[in-house]
Design a protein around this motif. Structure first.
Motif, mmCIF file in Angstrom:
data_model
loop_
_atom_site.group_PDB
_atom_site.id
_atom_site.type_symbol
_atom_site.label_atom_id
_atom_site.label_comp_id
_atom_site.label_asym_id
_atom_site.label_seq_id
_atom_site.Cartn_x
_atom_site.Cartn_y
_atom_site.Cartn_z
ATOM 1 N N CYS A 49 25.093 21.531 29.081
ATOM 2 C CA CYS A 49 23.978 22.268 29.670
ATOM 3 C C CYS A 49 23.277 21.466 30.759
ATOM 4 O O CYS A 49 23.167 20.239 30.667
ATOM 5 C CB CYS A 49 22.958 22.622 28.589
ATOM 6 S SG CYS A 49 23.663 23.529 27.209
ATOM 7 N N GLY A 50 22.786 22.158 31.752
ATOM 8 C CA GLY A 50 22.012 21.490 32.797
ATOM 9 C C GLY A 50 20.791 20.797 32.231
ATOM 10 O O GLY A 50 20.417 19.708 32.658
ATOM 11 N N VAL A 51 20.146 21.422 31.261
ATOM 12 C CA VAL A 51 19.051 20.803 30.511
ATOM 13 C C VAL A 51 19.517 20.724 29.057
ATOM 14 O O VAL A 51 19.448 21.725 28.334
ATOM 15 C CB VAL A 51 17.746 21.611 30.616
ATOM 16 C CG1 VAL A 51 16.647 20.951 29.793
ATOM 17 C CG2 VAL A 51 17.330 21.753 32.074
ATOM 18 N N PRO A 52 20.010 19.573 28.619
ATOM 19 C CA PRO A 52 20.545 19.461 27.256
ATOM 20 C C PRO A 52 19.419 19.336 26.227
ATOM 21 O O PRO A 52 18.991 18.236 25.876
ATOM 22 C CB PRO A 52 21.398 18.198 27.316
ATOM 23 C CG PRO A 52 20.789 17.383 28.408
ATOM 24 C CD PRO A 52 20.201 18.341 29.393
ATOM 25 N N PHE A 53 18.940 20.465 25.745
ATOM 26 C CA PHE A 53 17.859 20.458 24.754
ATOM 27 C C PHE A 53 18.244 19.654 23.516
ATOM 28 O O PHE A 53 17.385 19.091 22.849
ATOM 29 C CB PHE A 53 17.530 21.897 24.336
ATOM 30 C CG PHE A 53 16.811 22.686 25.387
ATOM 31 C CD1 PHE A 53 15.426 22.723 25.427
ATOM 32 C CD2 PHE A 53 17.517 23.387 26.350
ATOM 33 C CE1 PHE A 53 14.766 23.456 26.401
ATOM 34 C CE2 PHE A 53 16.870 24.122 27.322
ATOM 35 C CZ PHE A 53 15.484 24.153 27.351
ATOM 36 N N CYS A 54 19.543 19.594 23.196
ATOM 37 C CA CYS A 54 19.997 18.904 21.993
ATOM 38 C C CYS A 54 19.564 17.452 21.956
ATOM 39 O O CYS A 54 19.347 16.880 20.891
ATOM 40 C CB CYS A 54 21.517 18.989 21.879
ATOM 41 S SG CYS A 54 22.407 18.300 23.300
ATOM 42 N N GLN A 55 19.437 16.811 23.110
ATOM 43 C CA GLN A 55 19.117 15.387 23.154
ATOM 44 C C GLN A 55 17.702 15.118 23.660
ATOM 45 O O GLN A 55 17.353 13.980 23.946
ATOM 46 C CB GLN A 55 20.124 14.655 24.047
ATOM 47 C CG GLN A 55 20.063 15.030 25.521
ATOM 48 C CD GLN A 55 21.180 14.368 26.322
ATOM 49 O OE1 GLN A 55 22.354 14.444 25.974
ATOM 50 N NE2 GLN A 55 20.810 13.690 27.394
ATOM 51 N N SER A 56 16.879 16.154 23.703
ATOM 52 C CA SER A 56 15.588 16.010 24.387
ATOM 53 C C SER A 56 14.407 15.739 23.475
ATOM 54 O O SER A 56 13.362 15.297 23.934
ATOM 55 C CB SER A 56 15.307 17.284 25.205
ATOM 56 O OG SER A 56 16.310 17.472 26.171
ATOM 57 N N ALA A 57 14.506 16.023 22.181
ATOM 58 C CA ALA A 57 13.416 15.785 21.223
ATOM 59 C C ALA A 57 12.106 16.410 21.722
ATOM 60 O O ALA A 57 11.125 15.727 22.004
ATOM 61 C CB ALA A 57 13.234 14.298 20.957
ATOM 62 N N ILE A 58 12.084 17.722 21.787
ATOM 63 C CA ILE A 58 10.921 18.457 22.269
ATOM 64 C C ILE A 58 9.989 18.778 21.101
ATOM 65 O O ILE A 58 10.445 19.236 20.051
ATOM 66 C CB ILE A 58 11.357 19.777 22.933
ATOM 67 C CG1 ILE A 58 12.384 19.508 24.028
ATOM 68 C CG2 ILE A 58 10.177 20.543 23.486
ATOM 69 C CD1 ILE A 58 13.120 20.755 24.468
ATOM 70 N N GLU A 59 8.696 18.541 21.285
ATOM 71 C CA GLU A 59 7.727 18.884 20.248
ATOM 72 C C GLU A 59 7.132 20.257 20.534
ATOM 73 O O GLU A 59 6.556 20.493 21.587
ATOM 74 C CB GLU A 59 6.611 17.840 20.159
ATOM 75 C CG GLU A 59 5.634 18.121 19.031
ATOM 76 C CD GLU A 59 4.608 17.025 18.837
ATOM 77 O OE1 GLU A 59 3.479 17.343 18.423
ATOM 78 O OE2 GLU A 59 4.927 15.851 19.122
ATOM 79 N N ILE A 60 7.307 21.160 19.590
ATOM 80 C CA ILE A 60 6.766 22.515 19.692
ATOM 81 C C ILE A 60 5.984 22.803 18.420
ATOM 82 O O ILE A 60 6.533 22.728 17.314
ATOM 83 C CB ILE A 60 7.878 23.568 19.869
ATOM 84 C CG1 ILE A 60 8.793 23.210 21.051
ATOM 85 C CG2 ILE A 60 7.296 24.957 20.057
ATOM 86 C CD1 ILE A 60 10.002 24.114 21.196
ATOM 87 N N ASN A 61 4.708 23.124 18.568
ATOM 88 C CA ASN A 61 3.855 23.401 17.400
ATOM 89 C C ASN A 61 3.920 22.270 16.374
ATOM 90 O O ASN A 61 4.054 22.493 15.167
ATOM 91 C CB ASN A 61 4.239 24.729 16.747
ATOM 92 C CG ASN A 61 3.884 25.923 17.615
ATOM 93 O OD1 ASN A 61 3.088 25.804 18.551
ATOM 94 N ND2 ASN A 61 4.479 27.061 17.327
ATOM 95 N N HIS A 62 3.846 21.033 16.881
ATOM 96 C CA HIS A 62 3.789 19.827 16.047
ATOM 97 C C HIS A 62 5.084 19.556 15.285
ATOM 98 O O HIS A 62 5.094 18.767 14.337
ATOM 99 C CB HIS A 62 2.620 19.901 15.059
ATOM 100 C CG HIS A 62 1.304 20.218 15.695
ATOM 101 N ND1 HIS A 62 0.674 19.342 16.560
ATOM 102 C CD2 HIS A 62 0.515 21.317 15.618
ATOM 103 C CE1 HIS A 62 -0.466 19.896 16.975
ATOM 104 N NE2 HIS A 62 -0.576 21.088 16.429
ATOM 105 N N MET A 63 6.172 20.195 15.690
ATOM 106 C CA MET A 63 7.468 19.927 15.080
ATOM 107 C C MET A 63 8.475 19.643 16.192
ATOM 108 O O MET A 63 8.438 20.268 17.251
ATOM 109 C CB MET A 63 7.941 21.101 14.223
ATOM 110 C CG MET A 63 7.003 21.440 13.073
ATOM 111 S SD MET A 63 7.673 22.708 11.986
ATOM 112 C CE MET A 63 8.896 21.751 11.090
#
Length: 484
Positions: A49-63
């Motif tokens: 993916c152009g933006v590899p969410f799998c390796q990004s460790a995004i915090e959404i709603n404290h998770m």
């Protein structure tokens, strides 16, 4: 990208799993790897993916969703498909020093953020990771690599769990002289004594530690820092100290009858079981023929369920204060899913006892004893309101119980290490550090892992160890190029 149309051509295939009827006969790992070509096809499902969410460790709603280690997942998926196993290993080890651990016990935050999972099944990232590292051991690619430089700086690491091992590994590779002190008789911390054998066989830990010994890391077991060695003893001999002692003070039950025999903390039960398996002795805390109640609905509670079934319990019930999760996920991608998960112990209970062991919105009100021995527990239903437990009227029940295991979480670091190192703690009884730092109020004493973050996942402990090691290196040398 391994194959442009891979995600269209190949369906997700997980590693195989032994049936509950087969696996409860022993304490061996029960996942069976796919054939190599099948696994390489799974690597081809990655879309780079152009933006590899799998390796990004995004915090959404404290998770957090996505890998906290920022593993280079699309890169090594590509290498798997193209049979470039040595290159895949290189990309994997760049961010994760211990994929043989995370490939077995991580809940795969990466997969929850996989773009393939938005309209179908996520890539088998965790199984792919395990394939890479086990293939490396099989092909003798995992060899001791001693640092070519020596800083003549000495570092003491207290605790040999995943955070402590990571700090020790990274600093040793940097050229510092590292000594690890462990108060238990075996190395690995909660990897050794907190995670059951069937999830992580202990020779896997010992295999990796042996490589670290060959690379120059010094390990000392049965050394209780704070008692056998003081802070002053360590400061005499070491330029820096890193505390990775965990947050292992267990949350207790404050109920009538708590002093009865037959009541144990889950960590003590699991530790005793592993010690007896490794030492080939009979179980000191034995669930055989007993009616077991487990307090706590998390991973540790599930591990207790699976362990008790293997020991031959007469029944097992798992109590959870919170209400049952929804049966289907209600959160949009890439948020962490909230749907009901049935883990291996609960699945085994459904086969062996013909019922799910979990009872929700319920806790223990009283322990009933007879001649000092636990005989039953009185349960009560209720719910949490503004952080307080509110009982439901006329909901008391009696459960037969010869063995009660408390897996209700943890309440912070242990008192002896806090007092010996004069550590400042927050409301959660975790060590307070300087802002955006792993250093305590004493600049040459650092903390990492659960002591710093609170009880969490192995992958977070490794991430903490990585970052702490960089900070220690910078303190010792005035600069750091680790992971750059």
């Amino acid at each position: 990208m391994g194959k442009i149309t891979g995600f269209l051509e190949f369906e997700r295939e997980d590693n195989l799993t032994q049936s509950p009827e087969t696996r409860i006969a022993g304490f061996q790992e029960f996942h069976i790897p796919l054939l190599d070509e099948k696994r390489r096809q799974q690597g081809a499902r990655c879309m780079n993916c152009g933006v590899p969410f799998c390796q990004s460790a995004i915090e959404i709603n404290h998770m957090v969703t996505g890998c906290p280690l920022h593993n280079l997942i699309p890169e090594w998926n590509d290498e798997i498909f193209h049979h470039n196993d040595e290159r895949a290993l290189s990309r994997l080890l760049k961010t994760n020093p211990f994929p043989e651990f995370t490939g077995r016990v991580c809940p795969a935050l990466c997969e929850k953020a996989c773009v393939c999972g938005l309209h179908g099944e996520a890539v088998t990232i965790k199984d792919n990771e395990l394939f890479i590292i086990e293939k490396a051991y099989q092909n003798q690619l995992m060899k001791a690599e001693k640092s070519s430089v020596c800083s003549f700086k000495k570092v003491a690491v207290v605790g040999s769990g995943p955070a402590g091992l990571t700090v020790a590994y990274k600093l040793n590779q940097r050229g510092h002289q590292v000594s690890v002190f462990e108060k238990d008789d075996r190395l690995g911390g909660l990897l050794m004594y907190g995670i059951p054998q069937m999830k992580l066989e202990k020779q896997i830990i010992e295999r990796r530690i042996q490589l670290m010994k060959e690379e120059g890391v010094q390990f000392y077991t049965n050394v209780h820092v704070g008692k056998d060695l003081t802070k002053e003893d360590l400061l005499k001999d070491y330029d820096a100290i890193v505390l990775c002692c965990g947050a292992k003070k267990a949350r207790d039950l404050n109920v009538v009858g708590r002093e009865a025999k037959g009541i144990y903390f889950a960590v003590d039960f699991l530790k005793s079981t592993t010690q007896d398996i490794l030492n080939q002795t009979s179980f000191r805390i034995d669930a055989k023929g007993k009616h077991v109640v487990v307090v706590g609905g998390g991973d540790t509670g599930n591990d207790c369920v699976g362990t008790c079934i293997r020991q031959g319990c007469a029944s097992v019930t798992q109590l959870e204060m919170m209400p049952s999760p929804p049966h289907q996920n209600t959160r949009p991608w890439p948020m962490w899913p909230d749907g009901l998960k049935t883990d291996y112990g609960q699945e085994e209970s459904q086969v062996f006892f013909k019922k799910d062991p979990r009872v929700y919105a319920t806790t223990i009100k009283e322990c009933i004893e007879e001649d000092g021995q636990l005989k039953a527990v009185k349960t009560i239903q209720g719910r949490m309101v503004d952080g307080q437990w509110v009982e439901k009227e006329d909901s008391e029940k009696m459960l037969k119980a010869d063995l009660l295991l408390i897996a209700a979480g943890f309440v912070g670091i242990e008192d002896d290490i806090k007092e010996q190192f004069d550590l400042s703690v927050n409301q959660r009884q975790l060590v307070m550090t300087m802002p955006k730092s792993y250093a305590t109020k004493e600049e040459n004493i650092f903390v990492a892992g659960d002591m710093h973050r609170g009880q969490s996942l192995v992958v977070w402990a490794i991430a903490e160890g990585n970052e702490c090691a960089k900070e220690v290196d910078r303190y010792l040398m005035g600069y750091s190029y680790m992971n750059e």
